[in-house]
Design a protein around this motif. Structure first.
Motif, PDB file in Angstrom:
ATOM      1  N   VAL A  74       0.730  -1.303  -0.026  1.00 12.10           N
ATOM      2  CA  VAL A  74       0.125   0.086   0.138  1.00 12.10           C
ATOM      3  C   VAL A  74       0.997   1.166   0.025  1.00 12.10           C
ATOM      4  N   PRO A  75       0.434   2.337  -0.672  1.00 14.67           N
ATOM      5  CA  PRO A  75       1.176   3.586  -0.512  1.00 14.67           C
ATOM      6  C   PRO A  75       1.656   4.099   0.801  1.00 14.67           C
ATOM      7  N   ASP A  76       0.730   3.988   1.861  1.00 15.41           N
ATOM      8  CA  ASP A  76       0.945   4.354   3.218  1.00 15.41           C
ATOM      9  C   ASP A  76       0.128   3.638   3.859  1.00 15.41           C
ATOM     10  N   VAL A  77       1.046   2.744   5.027  1.00 14.05           N
ATOM     11  CA  VAL A  77       0.649   1.704   5.936  1.00 14.05           C
ATOM     12  C   VAL A  77      -0.323   2.304   6.996  1.00 14.05           C
ATOM     13  N   GLU A  78       0.109   3.283   7.471  1.00 13.19           N
ATOM     14  CA  GLU A  78      -0.802   3.963   8.818  1.00 13.19           C
ATOM     15  C   GLU A  78      -1.985   4.230   8.068  1.00 13.19           C
ATOM     16  N   ALA A  79      -2.056   4.909   7.019  1.00 13.13           N
ATOM     17  CA  ALA A  79      -3.316   5.337   6.200  1.00 13.13           C
ATOM     18  C   ALA A  79      -4.189   4.231   6.094  1.00 13.13           C
ATOM     19  N   ALA A  80      -3.732   3.274   5.425  1.00 12.31           N
ATOM     20  CA  ALA A  80      -4.706   2.126   5.057  1.00 12.31           C
ATOM     21  C   ALA A  80      -5.129   1.416   6.311  1.00 12.31           C
ATOM     22  N   GLN A  81      -4.202   1.287   7.233  1.00  7.82           N
ATOM     23  CA  GLN A  81      -4.507   0.858   8.810  1.00  7.82           C
ATOM     24  C   GLN A  81      -5.909   1.479   9.351  1.00  7.82           C
ATOM     25  N   ARG A  82      -5.767   2.881   9.505  1.00  9.14           N
ATOM     26  CA  ARG A  82      -6.799   3.673   9.931  1.00  9.14           C
ATOM     27  C   ARG A  82      -8.205   3.426   9.172  1.00  9.14           C
ATOM     28  N   ALA A  83      -8.108   3.382   7.688  1.00  8.44           N
ATOM     29  CA  ALA A  83      -9.263   3.056   6.855  1.00  8.44           C
ATOM     30  C   ALA A  83      -9.855   1.764   7.018  1.00  8.44           C
ATOM     31  N   LEU A  84      -9.047   0.819   7.338  1.00  8.83           N
ATOM     32  CA  LEU A  84      -9.676  -0.532   7.608  1.00  8.83           C
ATOM     33  C   LEU A  84     -10.207  -0.741   8.911  1.00  8.83           C
ATOM     34  N   GLU A  85      -9.555  -0.139   9.795  1.00  7.51           N
ATOM     35  CA  GLU A  85      -9.815  -0.158  11.462  1.00  7.51           C
ATOM     36  C   GLU A  85     -11.459   0.620  11.395  1.00  7.51           C
ATOM     37  N   MET A 103       5.055  -2.214   8.567  1.00  7.11           N
ATOM     38  CA  MET A 103       4.215  -3.266   8.339  1.00  7.11           C
ATOM     39  C   MET A 103       3.202  -2.945   9.330  1.00  7.11           C
ATOM     40  N   ALA A 104       1.755  -3.603   8.957  1.00  9.37           N
ATOM     41  CA  ALA A 104       0.914  -3.812  10.020  1.00  9.37           C
ATOM     42  C   ALA A 104      -0.105  -5.052   9.706  1.00  9.37           C
ATOM     43  N   ILE A 105      -0.144  -5.860  10.746  1.00 11.45           N
ATOM     44  CA  ILE A 105      -0.581  -7.248  10.396  1.00 11.45           C
ATOM     45  C   ILE A 105      -2.059  -7.255  11.065  1.00 11.45           C
ATOM     46  N   PHE A 106      -3.036  -7.935  10.332  1.00 14.75           N
ATOM     47  CA  PHE A 106      -4.374  -8.289  10.597  1.00 14.75           C
ATOM     48  C   PHE A 106      -4.641  -9.688  10.411  1.00 14.75           C
ATOM     49  N   HIS A 107      -5.960  -9.859  10.432  1.00 19.15           N
ATOM     50  CA  HIS A 107      -6.435 -11.300   9.906  1.00 19.15           C
ATOM     51  C   HIS A 107      -7.489 -11.117   9.223  1.00 19.15           C
ATOM     52  N   ASP A 108      -8.026 -12.050   8.320  1.00 24.51           N
ATOM     53  CA  ASP A 108      -9.226 -12.182   7.747  1.00 24.51           C
ATOM     54  C   ASP A 108     -10.269 -12.758   8.584  1.00 24.51           C
ATOM     55  N   PRO A 109     -11.527 -13.097   8.327  1.00 20.05           N
ATOM     56  CA  PRO A 109     -12.380 -13.352   8.874  1.00 20.05           C
ATOM     57  C   PRO A 109     -12.230 -15.174   9.519  1.00 20.05           C
ATOM     58  N   ASP A 110     -11.410 -15.788   8.814  1.00 17.68           N
ATOM     59  CA  ASP A 110     -11.008 -16.976   8.861  1.00 17.68           C
ATOM     60  C   ASP A 110      -9.790 -17.235   9.751  1.00 17.68           C
ATOM     61  N   GLY A 111      -9.011 -16.179  10.095  1.00 17.76           N
ATOM     62  CA  GLY A 111      -7.777 -16.326  10.827  1.00 17.76           C
ATOM     63  C   GLY A 111      -6.597 -15.981   9.916  1.00 17.76           C
ATOM     64  N   ASN A 112      -6.671 -16.086   8.553  1.00 15.30           N
ATOM     65  CA  ASN A 112      -5.577 -15.891   7.692  1.00 15.30           C
ATOM     66  C   ASN A 112      -4.709 -14.729   7.935  1.00 15.30           C
ATOM     67  N   THR A 113      -3.372 -14.759   7.974  1.00 17.05           N
ATOM     68  CA  THR A 113      -2.795 -13.497   8.463  1.00 17.05           C
ATOM     69  C   THR A 113      -2.506 -12.928   7.065  1.00 17.05           C
ATOM     70  N   LEU A 114      -2.699 -11.595   7.132  1.00 15.43           N
ATOM     71  CA  LEU A 114      -2.483 -10.467   5.962  1.00 15.43           C
ATOM     72  C   LEU A 114      -1.495  -9.311   6.734  1.00 15.43           C
TER      73      LEU A 114
END
Length: 125
Positions: A74-85, A103-114
């Motif tokens: 993504v162009p900006d990790v912090e901005a993308a994290q805020r948008a997804l939060e 980097m910023a780490i999260f999971h999809d609904p099944d727990g897959n790491t993204l």
């Protein structure tokens, strides 16, 4: 000797196809690449797609989520994290700096790491 030309897709195991389609298509806003006979793919940049697969459709069981991150540039990790939060996605803390990338780490609904990812230092070869 074999010649690998590129990676065509990355498979992600899911348990609820409709929930996963909504997460990847609506929450992450990934463009849909195809839906050939119920096998949805989402485009990741120019040459790789993310392919959702329900293992039970191919005679296997869901054996758990991927734990190695799929890094989404993504162009900006912090901005993308805020948008997804703002869409309800939960992250594992704040973005972090490895000395060569953010980097910023999260999971999809099944727990897959993204991971949201942005390299800022040149690669050392």
């Amino acid at each position: 000797m074999i010649t690998v030309e590129r990676t065509d897709f990355v498979s992600v195991p899911v348990t609820d196809m409709q929930r996963s389609i909504a997460f990847y298509g609506e929450t992450l806003e990934l463009p849909r690449a195809s839906d050939a006979e119920g096998w949805p793919e989402f485009q990741l940049g120019e040459n790789v797609s993310l392919y959702l697969v329900d293992p039970t459709n191919i005679g296997r069981e869901f054996e758990g989520p991927h734990t190695s991150s799929i890094a989404l540039r993504v162009p900006d990790v912090e901005a993308a994290q805020r948008a997804l939060e703002a869409k309800g996605v939960e992250f594992f803390g704040e973005p972090f700096d490895t000395g060569v990338c953010h980097m910023a780490i999260f999971h999809d609904p099944d727990g897959n790491t993204l991971m949201l990812h942005r390299r800022y230092a040149p690669r050392e070869d």
